[in-house]
Design a protein around this motif. Structure first.
Motif, mmCIF file in Angstrom:
data_model
loop_
_atom_site.group_PDB
_atom_site.id
_atom_site.type_symbol
_atom_site.label_atom_id
_atom_site.label_comp_id
_atom_site.label_asym_id
_atom_site.label_seq_id
_atom_site.Cartn_x
_atom_site.Cartn_y
_atom_site.Cartn_z
ATOM 1 N N LEU A 52 42.569 -146.730 -12.599
ATOM 2 C CA LEU A 52 43.916 -146.941 -13.122
ATOM 3 C C LEU A 52 44.819 -147.713 -12.167
ATOM 4 C CD1 LEU A 52 44.763 -143.453 -14.704
ATOM 5 C CD2 LEU A 52 44.158 -145.554 -15.907
ATOM 6 N N SER A 53 44.578 -147.581 -10.865
ATOM 7 C CA SER A 53 45.525 -148.121 -9.880
ATOM 8 C C SER A 53 45.512 -149.640 -9.814
ATOM 9 C CB SER A 53 45.240 -147.541 -8.487
ATOM 10 O OG SER A 53 43.933 -147.869 -8.063
ATOM 11 N N VAL A 58 49.582 -144.727 -9.606
ATOM 12 C CA VAL A 58 48.917 -143.458 -9.913
ATOM 13 C C VAL A 58 49.343 -142.414 -8.889
ATOM 14 C CG1 VAL A 58 46.713 -142.301 -10.302
ATOM 15 C CG2 VAL A 58 46.965 -144.727 -10.871
ATOM 16 N N GLN A 245 37.402 -137.383 -16.703
ATOM 17 C CA GLN A 245 38.231 -138.235 -15.851
ATOM 18 C C GLN A 245 37.420 -138.759 -14.670
ATOM 19 O OE1 GLN A 245 38.198 -135.025 -15.799
ATOM 20 N NE2 GLN A 245 38.960 -134.127 -13.911
ATOM 21 N N ALA A 253 40.308 -145.723 -18.639
ATOM 22 C CA ALA A 253 41.293 -146.654 -18.093
ATOM 23 C C ALA A 253 41.440 -147.882 -18.982
ATOM 24 C CB ALA A 253 40.894 -147.064 -16.681
ATOM 25 N N PHE A 257 45.484 -148.027 -20.075
ATOM 26 C CA PHE A 257 46.479 -148.939 -19.496
ATOM 27 C C PHE A 257 47.220 -149.776 -20.533
ATOM 28 C CE2 PHE A 257 47.338 -153.336 -18.184
ATOM 29 C CZ PHE A 257 48.535 -153.084 -17.529
#
Length: 275
Positions: A52-53, A58, A245, A253, A257
């Motif tokens: 995700l980052s 995050v 996750q 992700a 996003f």
């Protein structure tokens, strides 16, 4: 799938009203705050964070009594108390708007927080608890054990039993007696029926994702959450277990996003129209 390497982000600390809170912060962009299950810690999102980052900021937090956040940082080890802790953390971090992602029992905590604060733009439920107790949760047993956990004579035995049971179930909890007792207190306090009612009344866009081979939260609960939660993406996996996750971080992700970015853009458009 998950990224090649898990996150090794350094733990940071922020002084709040009741004491320090431990968290990690990585990436840039719209903020998403990760709320772990009971028991759990920032460790639970170590595979999702790198996925995700690349596009989001995050933030992973340790709830009071778990990871590196002492229990004294918030006096209420129950669903509402934990939700208020999350919102207090958002206050002290001075975030104008965030999305929340909650895993397992953290889904119930994140849902309550989302219902309590307009700064929460969107909610993500991952292998989340539902409107009734799941097969990996035994509320009557937890409540019966609580008096023995509070008694200094019987506490060591309850802690030992609890630690063995949690490790057998696959939870990474360390050796802290405080963590075991806090987990027992919080798990005993989860009001599943109220969680379901809150979801039905919630207006925040909500993503629901689960795996059909989850050994802790049966897939039927994912199907129910799909129907009662507010509109948003629905993502079911054939395999991946309870910790999707980790096992399905990349796939999550890829869907999460663009959806979060869309909700942020809608929020900004609404803010401009008000001005």
């Amino acid at each position: 799938m998950h990224p090649d390497r898990p996150s090794n982000a350094e733990t940071q600390f922020i002084e709040m009203q009741g004491g320090v809170a431990a968290y990690t912060n990585e990436g840039s962009g719209p903020v998403i705050v990760c709320v772990h299950g009971i028991p759990g810690s920032t460790f639970d999102f170590r595979w999702l964070a790198p996925a995700l980052s690349q596009n989001l900021s995050v933030i992973r937090i340790d709830l009071p009594g778990f990871g590196k956040t002492p229990k004294a940082s918030h006096p209420g080890p129950d669903m509402d108390g934990m939700a208020r802790f999350v919102l207090q953390f958002i206050d002290f971090m001075e975030f104008d708007s965030v999305s929340l992602i909650g895993h397992s029992l953290g889904g119930a905590i994140a849902t309550q927080a989302a219902a309590m604060d307009e700064r929460i733009l969107a909610l993500v439920l991952v292998s989340s608890a539902g409107p009734y107790s799941h097969r990996g949760h035994f509320p009557k047993t937890y409540k019966a054990l609580l008096p023995f956990a509070r008694n200094p004579v019987t506490r060591p035995l309850i802690v030992s039993m609890g630690r063995k049971a949690l490790r057998w179930a696959g939870f990474h909890i360390g050796n802290s007696a405080e963590t075991v007792v806090t987990a027992l207190q919080c798990a005993a306090s989860i009001n599943f029926k109220r969680h379901g009612e809150t979801l039905k009344e919630l207006t925040k866009p909500t993503m629901v994702t689960w795996a059909k081979d989850d050994s802790i939260v049966e897939p039927r609960i994912g199907e129910i959450l799909k129907e009662i939660a507010p509109a948003g993406p629905r993502l079911q996996f054939e395999t991946g277990g309870h910790n999707i996750q980790k096992t399905r971080a990349v796939e999550m992700a890829q869907m999460l996003f663009p959806w979060i970015q869309e909700e942020v853009n809608l929020f900004l458009d609404r803010s401009k129209s008000v001005l």
